[in-house]
Each structure stands twice: as structure tokens, then as C-alpha cells.
Design a protein around this motif. Structure first.
Motif, PDB file in Angstrom:
ATOM      1  N   MET A 179       0.822  -1.210   0.000  1.00 47.86           N
ATOM      2  CA  MET A 179       0.000   0.000   0.000  1.00 47.86           C
ATOM      3  C   MET A 179       0.859   1.264   0.000  1.00 47.86           C
ATOM      4  O   MET A 179       0.460   2.294  -0.535  1.00 47.86           O
ATOM      5  CB  MET A 179      -0.927   0.012   1.215  1.00 47.86           C
ATOM      6  CG  MET A 179      -1.945  -1.091   1.240  1.00 47.86           C
ATOM      7  SD  MET A 179      -3.072  -0.877   2.626  1.00 47.86           S
ATOM      8  CE  MET A 179      -3.833  -2.491   2.664  1.00 47.86           C
ATOM      9  N   ALA A 180       2.016   1.182   0.631  1.00 50.85           N
ATOM     10  CA  ALA A 180       2.886   2.357   0.732  1.00 50.85           C
ATOM     11  C   ALA A 180       3.794   2.518  -0.483  1.00 50.85           C
ATOM     12  O   ALA A 180       4.519   3.517  -0.580  1.00 50.85           O
ATOM     13  CB  ALA A 180       3.738   2.259   2.000  1.00 50.85           C
TER      14      ALA A 180
ATOM     15  N   LEU B 182       6.250   5.726  -1.158  1.00 55.15           N
ATOM     16  CA  LEU B 182       7.681   5.560  -0.910  1.00 55.15           C
ATOM     17  C   LEU B 182       8.494   5.908  -2.161  1.00 55.15           C
ATOM     18  O   LEU B 182       9.515   6.590  -2.077  1.00 55.15           O
ATOM     19  CB  LEU B 182       7.970   4.119  -0.482  1.00 55.15           C
ATOM     20  CG  LEU B 182       7.521   3.730   0.932  1.00 55.15           C
ATOM     21  CD1 LEU B 182       7.588   2.216   1.118  1.00 55.15           C
ATOM     22  CD2 LEU B 182       8.376   4.422   1.993  1.00 55.15           C
ATOM     23  N   GLU B 183       8.024   5.452  -3.309  1.00 57.46           N
ATOM     24  CA  GLU B 183       8.767   5.732  -4.543  1.00 57.46           C
ATOM     25  C   GLU B 183       8.758   7.216  -4.886  1.00 57.46           C
ATOM     26  O   GLU B 183       9.728   7.740  -5.439  1.00 57.46           O
ATOM     27  CB  GLU B 183       8.169   4.925  -5.697  1.00 57.46           C
ATOM     28  CG  GLU B 183       8.415   3.432  -5.593  1.00 57.46           C
ATOM     29  CD  GLU B 183       7.810   2.666  -6.755  1.00 57.46           C
ATOM     30  OE1 GLU B 183       6.937   3.232  -7.446  1.00 57.46           O
ATOM     31  OE2 GLU B 183       8.220   1.505  -6.972  1.00 57.46           O
ATOM     32  N   ALA B 184       7.651   7.894  -4.541  1.00 56.15           N
ATOM     33  CA  ALA B 184       7.539   9.320  -4.848  1.00 56.15           C
ATOM     34  C   ALA B 184       8.163  10.210  -3.776  1.00 56.15           C
ATOM     35  O   ALA B 184       8.240  11.425  -3.954  1.00 56.15           O
ATOM     36  CB  ALA B 184       6.069   9.699  -5.028  1.00 56.15           C
ATOM     37  N   GLY B 185       8.605   9.633  -2.673  1.00 50.54           N
ATOM     38  CA  GLY B 185       9.212  10.422  -1.606  1.00 50.54           C
ATOM     39  C   GLY B 185       8.213  11.077  -0.675  1.00 50.54           C
ATOM     40  O   GLY B 185       8.602  11.878   0.178  1.00 50.54           O
ATOM     41  N   ARG B 186       6.937  10.758  -0.812  1.00 51.76           N
ATOM     42  CA  ARG B 186       5.929  11.314   0.112  1.00 51.76           C
ATOM     43  C   ARG B 186       5.992  10.634   1.463  1.00 51.76           C
ATOM     44  O   ARG B 186       5.541  11.182   2.463  1.00 51.76           O
ATOM     45  CB  ARG B 186       4.529  11.167  -0.489  1.00 51.76           C
ATOM     46  CG  ARG B 186       4.305  11.998  -1.760  1.00 51.76           C
ATOM     47  CD  ARG B 186       2.884  11.881  -2.251  1.00 51.76           C
ATOM     48  NE  ARG B 186       2.564  10.536  -2.696  1.00 51.76           N
ATOM     49  CZ  ARG B 186       2.658  10.119  -3.958  1.00 51.76           C
ATOM     50  NH1 ARG B 186       3.099  10.956  -4.902  1.00 51.76           N
ATOM     51  NH2 ARG B 186       2.341   8.874  -4.295  1.00 51.76           N
ATOM     52  N   LEU B 187       6.548   9.421   1.480  1.00 53.34           N
ATOM     53  CA  LEU B 187       6.818   8.691   2.711  1.00 53.34           C
ATOM     54  C   LEU B 187       8.265   8.219   2.690  1.00 53.34           C
ATOM     55  O   LEU B 187       8.847   8.012   1.625  1.00 53.34           O
ATOM     56  CB  LEU B 187       5.908   7.464   2.841  1.00 53.34           C
ATOM     57  CG  LEU B 187       4.439   7.670   3.173  1.00 53.34           C
ATOM     58  CD1 LEU B 187       3.707   6.331   3.131  1.00 53.34           C
ATOM     59  CD2 LEU B 187       4.254   8.339   4.520  1.00 53.34           C
ATOM     60  N   ILE B 188       8.829   8.060   3.875  1.00 55.82           N
ATOM     61  CA  ILE B 188      10.135   7.435   4.017  1.00 55.82           C
ATOM     62  C   ILE B 188      10.015   6.273   4.976  1.00 55.82           C
ATOM     63  O   ILE B 188       9.179   6.281   5.890  1.00 55.82           O
ATOM     64  CB  ILE B 188      11.206   8.429   4.520  1.00 55.82           C
ATOM     65  CG1 ILE B 188      10.759   9.090   5.836  1.00 55.82           C
ATOM     66  CG2 ILE B 188      11.529   9.475   3.465  1.00 55.82           C
ATOM     67  CD1 ILE B 188      11.820   9.964   6.476  1.00 55.82           C
TER      68      ILE B 188
ATOM     69  N   PRO C  69       8.405  -3.629  -4.830  1.00 58.46           N
ATOM     70  CA  PRO C  69       9.827  -3.327  -4.963  1.00 58.46           C
ATOM     71  C   PRO C  69      10.495  -3.225  -3.605  1.00 58.46           C
ATOM     72  O   PRO C  69       9.856  -3.220  -2.568  1.00 58.46           O
ATOM     73  CB  PRO C  69       9.816  -1.959  -5.656  1.00 58.46           C
ATOM     74  CG  PRO C  69       8.545  -1.321  -5.178  1.00 58.46           C
ATOM     75  CD  PRO C  69       7.562  -2.445  -5.050  1.00 58.46           C
ATOM     76  N   ALA C  70      11.812  -3.124  -3.633  1.00 56.12           N
ATOM     77  CA  ALA C  70      12.556  -2.896  -2.404  1.00 56.12           C
ATOM     78  C   ALA C  70      12.149  -1.577  -1.779  1.00 56.12           C
ATOM     79  O   ALA C  70      11.694  -0.659  -2.443  1.00 56.12           O
ATOM     80  CB  ALA C  70      14.057  -2.909  -2.700  1.00 56.12           C
ATOM     81  N   THR C  71      12.320  -1.477  -0.460  1.00 59.40           N
ATOM     82  CA  THR C  71      11.927  -0.280   0.268  1.00 59.40           C
ATOM     83  C   THR C  71      12.663   0.944  -0.241  1.00 59.40           C
ATOM     84  O   THR C  71      13.861   0.907  -0.493  1.00 59.40           O
ATOM     85  CB  THR C  71      12.225  -0.464   1.766  1.00 59.40           C
ATOM     86  OG1 THR C  71      11.522  -1.624   2.209  1.00 59.40           O
ATOM     87  CG2 THR C  71      11.789   0.732   2.556  1.00 59.40           C
ATOM     88  N   CYS C  72      11.933   2.039  -0.393  1.00 59.23           N
ATOM     89  CA  CYS C  72      12.518   3.300  -0.862  1.00 59.23           C
ATOM     90  C   CYS C  72      12.606   4.295   0.300  1.00 59.23           C
ATOM     91  O   CYS C  72      11.856   4.230   1.245  1.00 59.23           O
ATOM     92  CB  CYS C  72      11.654   3.904  -1.966  1.00 59.23           C
ATOM     93  SG  CYS C  72      11.352   2.808  -3.364  1.00 59.23           S
ATOM     94  N   GLY C  73      13.531   5.211   0.192  1.00 68.39           N
ATOM     95  CA  GLY C  73      13.558   6.347   1.117  1.00 68.39           C
ATOM     96  C   GLY C  73      13.924   6.001   2.538  1.00 68.39           C
ATOM     97  O   GLY C  73      13.560   6.677   3.471  1.00 68.39           O
ATOM     98  N   GLN C  74      14.673   4.926   2.768  1.00 68.00           N
ATOM     99  CA  GLN C  74      15.020   4.534   4.124  1.00 68.00           C
ATOM    100  C   GLN C  74      16.074   5.489   4.699  1.00 68.00           C
ATOM    101  O   GLN C  74      17.015   5.876   4.027  1.00 68.00           O
ATOM    102  CB  GLN C  74      15.547   3.101   4.104  1.00 68.00           C
ATOM    103  CG  GLN C  74      15.812   2.521   5.483  1.00 68.00           C
ATOM    104  CD  GLN C  74      16.194   1.071   5.367  1.00 68.00           C
ATOM    105  OE1 GLN C  74      15.496   0.299   4.751  1.00 68.00           O
ATOM    106  NE2 GLN C  74      17.332   0.718   5.937  1.00 68.00           N
ATOM    107  N   VAL C  75      15.864   5.855   5.970  1.00 67.86           N
ATOM    108  CA  VAL C  75      16.788   6.827   6.570  1.00 67.86           C
ATOM    109  C   VAL C  75      17.780   6.195   7.535  1.00 67.86           C
ATOM    110  O   VAL C  75      18.681   6.859   8.008  1.00 67.86           O
ATOM    111  CB  VAL C  75      16.002   7.923   7.312  1.00 67.86           C
ATOM    112  CG1 VAL C  75      15.084   8.648   6.352  1.00 67.86           C
ATOM    113  CG2 VAL C  75      15.220   7.389   8.486  1.00 67.86           C
TER     114      VAL C  75
END
Length: 310
Positions: free
Chosen positions: A250-251, A255-261, A300-306
Motif C-alpha cells: 500500500m505504501a 515511498l517511490e515518490a518520496g511522500r513517505l520514508i 519493490p525494495a523499500t525506498c527512502g530509508q533513513v
């Protein structure tokens, strides 16, 4: 013509077997529980076999019941499909998809957009509803459910076994993260908790996530933000209301668009996979098979991980 079993009794048997209750079957059929019970007795007499084990208000299929249920469900589905084709005549194919509330907007809708690229003239009917639903009676082509146990006798495809991980809006983390990638010391009011409702007990909680990440914290839901849908948890996190245990499928777009990290690579798997159920007569239709193929594509793999948790 070969001798046929009583068709009203067959319908009562199929509904009772699917619902697991004479009372629920009576409600669906619009008759009394006594009428359903009588129809089942008639069918048992016809077959010379006991089809259900009765224990108070509970019923379970016997071995004989299990043996005939898949064929009866398929036969009734085929009859329903014939009736619908006759009623619609030469109208173009209409794809009827039934889906739980949480999956409709953030997971199913983007997949339908991809499907329409291949079938641009397709008519689509999306029905948002909880389990159980009657696919044959409501002429549903495909039902998406959490778990693989709702609809015995129908064709089953396991779509994805999703997981959850902590996500939030970048601006929210800039305000509350204090440069620390860990979650152990954050105030409890910053956590978003998803209440899946009384019918589910296998969903992961924040306590499960902290245990998976090597911690022992158990944030109190009464001190944080609580929502009643997993999709609403994602939306709340995107709007900066807190940190959610977001479902990966769902995320994905956020995540890909950078609206969530994603605040960690640690995730917790859901208790059951999401599955597609279809009447066997409809499973090979190009539009149904195409949607199932799109829904089984891995996230896909998780995007935007900090950073990793502590």
C-alpha cells in the motif's frame, strides 16, 4: 436425462458450507434456519450420506460433504455465469471485482489503471465489502481477501504475503526525529496504531515490530493515534500525523515518490497472504487472468530509508 439431486437443497448446502452456519445461510437465502436444515436433511437422504456434523449452532463438513462441495460450488457458478451472459446479451465484458476496504484505493486502483492499458474499453465494477460475499449470487468475477480460508471450492491464487514497516512523512521526521534514526525514545503520541477489528488476531503490532528489531518497547495505543483501516494508517502518515506500521504494497507509490520514508529495514510479515478467489468458470477469462497477474507482481525494495533501528 440423468437423475438430478434437488437443486434447492444443493443451493442450501453450498451456502451453508461456505458460511459455516445454517443461521447465516438462512439470512443469505431469505428463509428460516429450519428451512435450511430441512433442505440439508433432504439432500442427505437423497445421497444417503451425512454432509455436516452438527454441534449446537456450529456445523462442519463431513468427508462426504467435502467431497461434493467443490463440484456444487462450480456448478452453481457456471449456472450464474450463463444467466448473466443471457441477461447482458451482446454487451461488452464487465469485470466485477470485490475487495476489502483497506485494499481498494491504495493497492487495487493502481492495478486496475494498468489493466485498462491492456483493455481500454473494459467496464469495471469495484465492490468494496467485507468477507464473506457470495460470488455466484452477486456475479462477482474475482474476490480479494485476507487469508486463504474464506471460500473453499473456488479457484484460489495467493497474490502477495505482505509485511509492515515504520513509515512517515519526511517533514514529520525532520520535526520529530532529532537526527536519530531509532524509534525507541520517541513519545508514544507519535505512533499510529491500526485496529483491524474483532475478526482478526494475526495482524502485527508495534510491540511485534520492536521485538523483531531487537527491542522490548510496546507503545500504548491509547496514547497514540488509532485508525480503523490499514490504508488510513498510510494516509495519516503521509499527512504528517505520525509514524505508521505501513503495509509495503500500500505504501509503494508514496515511498517511490518520496511522500513517505521508511525508518527501518526491519519489517514484520502479516499473519496471512492476500488471495484471489474466482469461480472456476471465470478464472481463464483474459481480463480476470490479467488482473491476477498484475496483483501477483512483487512489491519493490523499500525506498527512502533513513537508517537502521536501534
Amino acid at each position: 436425462m440423468e437423475r438430478l439431486p434437488p437443486l434447492n437443497a444443493i443451493k442450501a448446502f453450498e451456502v451453508a458450507a461456505r458460511a459455516g452456519s445454517f443461521t447465516l445461510a438462512a439470512t443469505e437465502l431469505g428463509v428460516s434456519s429450519a428451512a435450511v436444515s430441512q433442505q440439508i436433511r433432504n439432500l442427505e437422504t437423497w445421497f444417503g450420506k451425512q454432509l455436516f456434523v452438527r454441534s449446537g449452532n456450529r456445523i462442519t463438513l463431513t468427508d462426504a460433504g467435502h467431497a461434493i462441495y467443490p463440484q456444487t460450488a462450480r456448478a452453481l457458478g457456471d449456472i450464474a455465469a450463463i444467466g448473466q451472459r443471457m441477461l447482458e446479451g451482446g454487451l461488452r465484458t464487465r469485470l466485477v471485482v470485490s475487495v476489502p476496504f483497506s485494499l481498494a484505493e491504495l493497492w487495487l486502483a493502481p492495478k486496475l489503471a494498468e489493466l485498462l492499458d491492456a483493455f481500454p474499453q473494459m467496464a469495471i465494477d469495484v465492490r468494496v465489502e467485507d468477507d464473506p460475499v457470495d460470488l455466484m449470487r452477486q456475479n462477482i468475477d474475482l474476490r480479494i481477501s485476507y487469508g486463504d480460508y474464506h471460500y473453499p471450492g473456488l479457484k484460489l491464487v495467493r497474490l502477495v504475503h505482505d509485511d509492515v514497516l515504520p513509515v512517515c512523512a519526511p517533514e514529520f521526521w525532520h520535526r520529530h526525529g532529532n537526527g536519530d534514526p531509532g524509534l525507541a525514545d520517541l513519545h508514544e503520541s507519535l505512533f499510529i496504531h491500526t485496529n483491524w477489528g474483532p475478526n482478526y488476531a494475526s495482524h502485527p503490532t508495534w510491540a511485534d515490530w520492536f521485538a523483531a528489531s531487537g527491542g522490548s518497547r510496546s507503545p500504548d495505543p491509547s496514547h497514540g493515534r488509532r485508525v480503523g483501516l490499514s490504508s488510513l494508517a498510510i494516509t495519516s502518515a503521509r499527512l504528517g500525523l505520525g509514524i505508521a506500521l505501513g503495509q509495503r504494497v500500500m505504501a509503494r507509490a508514496d515511498l517511490e515518490a518520496g511522500r513517505l520514508i521508511a525508518l527501518s529495514s526491519v519489517s514484520v510479515r502479516l499473519g496471512h497472504p492476500y488471495c484471489a478467489f474466482m469461480p472456476p468458470a471465470k478464472a481463464d477469462r483474459a481480463d480476470v487472468a490479467g488482473l491476477v497477474e498484475l496483483l501477483t507482481k512483487a512489491a519493490p525494495a523499500t525506498c527512502g530509508q533513513v537508517g537502521a533501528p536501534r
